[in-house]
Design a protein around this motif. Structure first.
Motif, PDB file in Angstrom:
ATOM      1  N   ASP A 173      39.975  40.778  56.016  1.00 55.56           N
ATOM      2  CA  ASP A 173      39.306  39.801  55.148  1.00 55.56           C
ATOM      3  C   ASP A 173      40.250  39.332  54.052  1.00 55.56           C
ATOM      4  N   ARG A 174      40.114  38.051  53.679  1.00 56.51           N
ATOM      5  CA  ARG A 174      40.864  37.501  52.546  1.00 56.51           C
ATOM      6  C   ARG A 174      39.900  36.630  51.745  1.00 56.51           C
ATOM      7  N   LYS A 175      39.080  37.295  50.949  1.00 56.73           N
ATOM      8  CA  LYS A 175      38.097  36.567  50.150  1.00 56.73           C
ATOM      9  C   LYS A 175      37.591  37.482  49.036  1.00 56.73           C
ATOM     10  N   ASN A 176      36.994  36.856  48.020  1.00 55.71           N
ATOM     11  CA  ASN A 176      36.402  37.587  46.890  1.00 55.71           C
ATOM     12  C   ASN A 176      37.396  38.544  46.232  1.00 55.71           C
ATOM     13  N   GLY A 177      38.651  38.110  46.159  1.00 57.02           N
ATOM     14  CA  GLY A 177      39.659  38.915  45.496  1.00 57.02           C
ATOM     15  C   GLY A 177      40.223  40.044  46.330  1.00 57.02           C
ATOM     16  N   VAL A 178      39.817  40.147  47.606  1.00 61.11           N
ATOM     17  CA  VAL A 178      40.306  41.202  48.501  1.00 61.11           C
ATOM     18  C   VAL A 178      41.238  40.570  49.530  1.00 61.11           C
ATOM     19  N   ASP A 179      42.359  41.223  49.801  1.00 61.56           N
ATOM     20  CA  ASP A 179      43.328  40.703  50.760  1.00 61.56           C
ATOM     21  C   ASP A 179      43.682  41.802  51.755  1.00 61.56           C
ATOM     22  N   GLY A 180      43.007  41.775  52.911  1.00 59.09           N
ATOM     23  CA  GLY A 180      43.255  42.783  53.937  1.00 59.09           C
ATOM     24  C   GLY A 180      44.648  42.709  54.519  1.00 59.09           C
ATOM     25  N   VAL A 181      45.247  41.511  54.507  1.00 56.86           N
ATOM     26  CA  VAL A 181      46.614  41.377  55.021  1.00 56.86           C
ATOM     27  C   VAL A 181      47.576  42.163  54.131  1.00 56.86           C
ATOM     28  N   ALA A 182      47.430  41.993  52.819  1.00 50.34           N
ATOM     29  CA  ALA A 182      48.287  42.728  51.888  1.00 50.34           C
ATOM     30  C   ALA A 182      48.068  44.230  52.022  1.00 50.34           C
ATOM     31  N   THR A 183      46.808  44.631  52.227  1.00 50.31           N
ATOM     32  CA  THR A 183      46.517  46.058  52.393  1.00 50.31           C
ATOM     33  C   THR A 183      47.202  46.611  53.633  1.00 50.31           C
ATOM     34  N   LEU A 184      47.175  45.848  54.733  1.00 55.60           N
ATOM     35  CA  LEU A 184      47.811  46.311  55.969  1.00 55.60           C
ATOM     36  C   LEU A 184      49.320  46.449  55.780  1.00 55.60           C
ATOM     37  N   HIS A 185      49.944  45.485  55.116  1.00 50.73           N
ATOM     38  CA  HIS A 185      51.386  45.565  54.896  1.00 50.73           C
ATOM     39  C   HIS A 185      51.739  46.738  53.976  1.00 50.73           C
ATOM     40  N   ARG A 186      50.869  47.018  53.011  1.00 48.97           N
ATOM     41  CA  ARG A 186      51.110  48.171  52.143  1.00 48.97           C
ATOM     42  C   ARG A 186      51.034  49.463  52.951  1.00 48.97           C
ATOM     43  N   LEU A 187      50.032  49.568  53.837  1.00 47.42           N
ATOM     44  CA  LEU A 187      49.922  50.753  54.688  1.00 47.42           C
ATOM     45  C   LEU A 187      51.155  50.901  55.572  1.00 47.42           C
TER      46      LEU A 187
END
Length: 287
Positions: free
Chosen positions: A90-104
């Motif tokens: 998800d990339r909405k409401n201030g949440v960015d799952g793409v960034a989270t995946l790259h951080r992981l």
């Protein structure tokens, strides 16, 4: 062409790529009404359609029949589980799952492969991964991190060519129809449930009443439900130290036995040792 026709054609094409499909409504929910009352546990064993992802099929004739029963369908679902896993970023409401995946990926040392990727109307992505046969990946929402949902056994992804209320689901324009890549092993490990801790084997004294008492207290700790584990441990430790004070149990047996039982229920070893020590101070037994 209508949205229904587009969805059916896209679903039939997905079948040629080896995916199991079923019709979805514009709300991304199963388009065929369940034949059962709310709360049923049937997963299609009755033979009737209307069981959501459990209707998914790789048979074109069966897929056409399901769509005929769902004239308002505007999309289709891709069944996950088995050899297919999906990541919903998800990339909405201030949440960015793409960034989270790259951080992981950076933290755990794996690379995200260029796998089949579907763009969602809200600006997010669905990443499709292959998994080894027999791997049971559970569905989860946010467990890997903010903005990442895992679609595993019993889950599904909205297939490309589907139309939801907010727009069209389509293949990533820069990637196109690439092959579904294997999930990186380290990422797959993060998706799987944490292994259940097992108590360390502890030799308890077998002679005399003290040994039987300690065995009973260890059993109380080992059978404690989540949310009661620390309280049960403290109670059992206080009882055990009282028996040490009275000379019925050897002091050297208490901590090892109770800490091992607590760790087996999921408590951290440090926390368990602190609890046992706190109970010891409360009974006045010298450390």
């Amino acid at each position: 062409m209508s949205a229904w026709t587009d969805a059916l054609d896209s679903a039939l094409y997905a079948i040629t790529r080896g995916h199991a499909v079923f019709p979805l409504s514009a709300n991304k929910t199963p388009a065929i009404r369940s034949p059962h009352q709310s709360g049923h546990g049937c997963k299609g064993d009755c033979g009737q359609p209307g069981h959501g992802v459990h209707d998914a099929t790789t048979d074109p004739a069966r897929a056409r029949h399901l769509f005929d029963l769902a004239p308002r369908a505007t999309g289709y679902g891709i069944a996950c589980g088995g050899r297919m896993i999906g990541l919903d970023l998800d990339r909405k409401n201030g949440v960015d799952g793409v960034a989270t995946l790259h951080r992981l990926a950076a933290e755990h040392g794996f690379e995200v492969p260029r796998t089949l990727t579907v763009c969602t109307p809200s600006g997010g992505f669905h990443l499709w991964f292959a998994a080894p046969g027999g791997t049971a990946v559970p569905n989860s929402a946010g467990r890997l991190g903010p903005g990442i949902d895992v679609r595993g056994t019993g889950g599904y992804l909205v297939g490309p060519g589907s139309r939801g209320r907010n727009g069209l689901y389509g293949l990533h324009p820069s990637l196109g129809e690439v092959d579904v890549q294997p999930a990186p092993g380290l990422l797959l490990r993060l998706m799987l449930p944490a292994p259940v801790s097992r108590p360390r084997p502890v030799l308890l004294p077998r002679s005399g009443g003290g040994g039987r008492v300690l065995e009973g207290l260890v059993r109380v700790v080992a059978e404690a439900a989540e949310g009661t584990r620390n309280d049960r441990l403290f109670w059992a430790a206080a009882k055990a130290w009282a028996h040490v004070r009275d000379g019925h149990i050897a002091a050297g047996d208490v901590e090892a036995a109770l800490v091992a039982a607590a760790v087996g229920t999921g408590l951290g070893e440090g926390e368990a040792r602190r609890t046992v020590a706190s109970a010891q101070r409360g009974t006045g037994v010298a450390a």
